[in-house]
Scaffold this active site. Structure first.
Site, PDB file in Angstrom:
ATOM      1  N   HIS A   1       0.984  -1.316  -0.004  1.00 25.89           N
ATOM      2  CA  HIS A   1      -0.234   0.171  -0.144  1.00 25.89           C
ATOM      3  C   HIS A   1       0.819   1.218  -0.021  1.00 25.89           C
ATOM      4  CE1 HIS A   1      -3.740   2.133   1.570  1.00 25.89           C
ATOM      5  NE2 HIS A   1      -2.867   2.943   1.746  1.00 25.89           N
ATOM      6  N   GLU A   2       1.906   1.390   0.908  1.00 27.82           N
ATOM      7  CA  GLU A   2       2.602   2.656   0.915  1.00 27.82           C
ATOM      8  C   GLU A   2       3.621   2.457  -0.378  1.00 27.82           C
ATOM      9  OE1 GLU A   2       1.866   4.655   3.039  1.00 27.82           O
ATOM     10  OE2 GLU A   2       0.693   3.519   4.196  1.00 27.82           O
TER      11      GLU A   2
ATOM     12  N   HIS B   1       1.618   4.398  -3.026  1.00 25.80           N
ATOM     13  CA  HIS B   1       1.612   5.822  -2.902  1.00 25.80           C
ATOM     14  C   HIS B   1       3.072   6.310  -3.262  1.00 25.80           C
ATOM     15  CE1 HIS B   1      -2.125   5.985  -0.620  1.00 25.80           C
ATOM     16  NE2 HIS B   1      -1.757   5.481   0.448  1.00 25.80           N
TER      17      HIS B   1
HETATM   18 ZN   LIG Z   1      -2.899   5.115   2.004  1.00 21.15          ZN
END
Ligand SMILES: [Zn+2]
Length: 205
Positions: free
Chosen positions: A106-107, A110
């Protein structure tokens, strides 16, 4: 939950040879983000409740990436050199290795959005789009994970989950004043369909 430091660093070690993580790190490099070994980008730490991780760009050292609950980014002295992501994993809110991998993915998504699209986190459309992509592509809305959360809906469940989780993250943005859900709906079709850097959805076989 109290994940001991030794276990969290074992997970980090293991993650550095996970094929999805290696693939995402590679994509970061190709987007001209200087990276380095996973252990130089990731800091395991302890956070308040309901927070699994976060990331920042351009902090001088991984130690200076301190938690700022109210925003997507972490504090820390900025450098003028090429952007390098720092990812923080909240080990006390991670319950097992697969959960660690999903949070890390997830990171990383990003970070990729920051590098390739120069995402502006104060812009709710940018933030919403990256949250949709991160929730869609990290596996955190997989059927099994949703079942553990008590969400049994099968048809349409994945989309509901991605919307719900993107909305939760957007609410932490200080620029969000109740319009988050509308913004998510507006950008959803385009951002949910954007699988970059994957060629096809990583959850499909
Ligand atoms: Zn997030």
């Amino acid at each position: 939950m109290n994940t001991p430091d030794s276990l969290a660093s074992k997970w980090l070690d293991r993650a550095s040879s996970d094929h999805t993580i290696v693939f995402l790190l590679d994509a970061l490099k190709q987007d001209n983000c200087p990276t380095g070994p996973l252990s130089s980008l990731v800091k395991n730490t302890t956070c308040g409740p309901d927070r699994a991780g976060g990331f920042a760009m351009n902090v001088t050292s991984i130690e200076s990436a301190t938690l700022d609950k109210s925003s997507q980014n972490y504090g820390g002295k900025k450098t003028s050199s090429a952007p390098k992501p720092t990812i923080v994993i909240c080990q006390n809110n991670i319950y097992d290795y697969p959960d660690y991998l999903r949070t890390l993915s997830h990171e990383l998504i990003h970070s990729i959005d920051q590098c390739r699209a120069k995402a502006d986190w104060s812009n709710l459309k940018h933030h919403a789009c990256s949250e949709i992509r991160a929730s869609n592509l990290s596996g955190e809305c997989g059927y099994g994970v949703e079942l553990l959360r008590g969400n049994m809906k099968h048809r349409g469940g994945h989309i509901d989950c991605v919307m719900r989780r993107a909305n939760l993250s957007l609410k932490a943005n200080p620029n969000e004043n109740g319009e988050g859900e509308e913004v998510i709906k507006e950008v959803f079709p385009q951002c949910y369909a954007d699988l970059y850097p994957f060629m096809r959805h990583p959850g499909s076989n």
